[in-house]
Design a protein around this motif. Structure first.
Motif, short mmCIF file in Angstrom:
data_model
loop_
_atom_site.label_atom_id
_atom_site.label_comp_id
_atom_site.label_asym_id
_atom_site.label_seq_id
_atom_site.Cartn_x
_atom_site.Cartn_y
_atom_site.Cartn_z
N ASP A 386 31.93 -9.41 -61.42
CA ASP A 386 31.08 -9.84 -60.31
C ASP A 386 30.21 -8.68 -59.83
OD1 ASP A 386 30.05 -11.53 -58.37
OD2 ASP A 386 31.93 -11.80 -57.28
N HIS A 387 29.24 -9.01 -58.99
CA HIS A 387 28.53 -8.00 -58.23
C HIS A 387 29.21 -7.87 -56.86
CE1 HIS A 387 26.78 -11.67 -56.57
NE2 HIS A 387 26.43 -10.96 -55.51
N PHE A 395 28.26 -3.39 -59.45
CA PHE A 395 28.93 -4.42 -60.23
C PHE A 395 30.33 -3.95 -60.60
CE2 PHE A 395 24.41 -4.75 -60.69
CZ PHE A 395 24.15 -6.11 -60.62
N LEU A 418 24.52 -10.01 -66.26
CA LEU A 418 24.73 -10.00 -64.82
C LEU A 418 23.94 -8.86 -64.17
CD1 LEU A 418 26.52 -11.63 -62.77
CD2 LEU A 418 28.22 -9.81 -63.01
N THR A 424 24.13 -15.90 -67.27
CA THR A 424 25.18 -15.34 -68.13
C THR A 424 25.65 -16.34 -69.20
OG1 THR A 424 26.99 -16.05 -66.69
CG2 THR A 424 26.00 -13.89 -66.26
N ARG A 432 35.20 -14.26 -59.45
CA ARG A 432 34.46 -13.67 -58.33
C ARG A 432 35.36 -12.75 -57.51
NH1 ARG A 432 36.53 -18.38 -56.82
NH2 ARG A 432 37.11 -18.71 -54.63
#
Length: 448
Positions: A386-387, A395, A418, A424, A432
């Motif tokens: 995830d970011h 990230f 991403l 993606t 997440r």
């Protein structure tokens, strides 16, 4: 008995120096960091990979070498299917023998409950048209000959593969360099430079690198690095022991496990062995901080984890490990270049005994090497990919929970997109970061 071959005394293959600026900086030289860098470089994105010790010296070379679709979490499976294709592609591109072989993976069932668990995965396998199938007792005995016990049955996926991790990840790193990646070993990332809620660069032990995007893929060290910047992830690390035998007659060309022993045929004619479903956890500040999130996993497998009250000095969650440091001061990452836990002698003896018990035709089994590793684990046994919403350009890809080697190229391709802001091609909601903070219940992935 020889220790594992990678250590901080090994020659530095990628000496640097790091550049003054790079569009992307990746922290961590394991399978995730290396493949992400490789896919970014293929798109002409300037990328620098920082490794505090040596490429693949930690869990990315110490794992079992399984590349499997079988038994995966349903949300991981599409990425693993892509990873299988990418493994073949990358093995050809790197031009080195990494031991990549399609030989299958098999899980052995002792009880009807085990078979019921396999049947549940068969529904997932059918959705993705996998070649996974269930075997009865006689078919199992035919597939893996010479076993001293009769199993209820098995689940097997003939298209699953194996490779030699200590060959594969360094080979992919060399391919990444040829594609334009700047890899710098023996160079710890100390802290991030963050301004106005965005990443501006990375402070390393040799100076500052300006960057607009940073990926933290530090395995067992990710939580410690991120917590320094106010990003909390409930990642813990567990210690495992594995061993390699001298060459032995082939009993099965692939990889297999029951509740006691896991074994995989090796390129050198021996087997990589490990205890099935057993690990050691060192209790530290993070263990107590995140304890409630791990309760579902503990209830599901209360006997799978052994505990020790403190970690050795310098380990990521050791009581004495600093949690804060300045960009210009010595960091924990320089104090321990390579997390190199010793194998447990009693565990090695147990692994050897159980393997010989299962295959009594081997009159003599000699372990030519034994090693320890630290697996970065998450409460639900699936990673964070995830970011970080609170920090633009930051990230995270960590917490692979012992599944990272096989899925590595798939995650690397996904993270590369991403970072670029591209689609993606996979639903990443299961992975997440916010699932641990938004009140979502912990949903356990399969511990297969």
């Amino acid at each position: 008995m020889p220790t594992f071959p990678f250590s901080e005394t090994d020659p530095i293959r990628h000496p640097g120096p790091p550049p003054k600026a790079s569009e992307v900086v990746i922290v961590g030289g394991g399978i995730i960091g290396v493949t992400t860098a490789l896919f970014l470089a293929q798109r002409n994105i300037p990328v620098t990979l920082l490794e505090k010790g040596r490429i693949a010296a930690e869990q990315s070379s110490r794992n079992w070498g399984w590349i499997r679709k079988q038994g995966r979490d349903a949300d991981e499976l599409p990425i693993v299917i892509e990873a299988i294709r990418l493994w073949r592609q990358l093995a050809e591109e790197c031009g080195e023998d990494i031991g990549l072989t399609q030989t299958g993976v098999t899980y052995l069932a002792k009880t009807d409950k085990d078979m019921a668990g396999f049947e549940a995965f068969m529904k997932i396998a059918a959705i993705h048209a996998l070649d996974t199938r269930l075997l009865d007792a006689d078919e199992t005995a035919t597939l893996i000959k010479g076993m001293s016990r009769k199993f209820k049955g098995a689940m097997t996926t003939p298209s699953d593969m194996r490779a030699e991790p200590w060959l594969a990840v360094p080979a992919l790193a060399r391919l990444a360099v040829r594609k334009g990646v700047k890899i710098v070993e023996n160079c710890a990332a100390r802290t991030l430079e963050i301004s106005d809620g965005k990443v501006k660069g990375v402070w390393t032990e040799t100076g500052y690198i300006e960057a607009s995007s940073v990926l933290v893929a530090g395995g067992a060290w990710s939580s410690l690095f991120l917590r320094r910047h106010g990003v909390s992830i409930p990642q813990l690390s567990v210690r495992v022991t594995a061993a390699a035998t001298d060459p032995l007659a082939e009993i099965y060309a692939g990889a297999a496990t029951d509740e006691h022993i896991a074994f995989r045929r090796r390129q050198d004619g021996g087997y990589t062995l490990a205890a099935g479903g057993s690990h050691l956890h060192y209790l530290g500040p993070d263990a107590f901080r995140h304890a409630t999130k791990y309760l579902p996993a503990l209830r599901d497998n209360p006997l799978g984890t052994r505990y020790f009250p403190f970690a050795p000095s310098g380990y990521p969650d050791a009581w004495s490990t600093p949690r804060d440091w300045a960009p210009d001061s010595h960091s924990p990452f320089e104090r321990m270049r390579v997390l190199d836990p010793a194998p447990e002698p009693a565990r090695l003896r147990s692994i050897k005994r159980k393997f010989k018990h299962l295959f009594p035709q081997f009159e003599r089994v000699r372990l030519k090497a034994g090693w320890g590793g630290m697996i970065d684990a998450m409460p639900d046994v699936v990673p964070i990919v995830d970011h970080v919403a609170a920090v633009g350009g930051l990230f995270v890809a960590t917490g692979m929970s012992g599944h990272g080697f096989g899925i590595g190229p798939g995650i690397g391709r996904v993270v590369a997109d991403l970072i670029q802001g591209n689609q993606t091609g996979h639903d990443l909601s299961r992975f997440r970061l916010s699932r641990f903070h938004d009140g979502s219940p912990v949903r356990l992935g399969p511990a297969l």
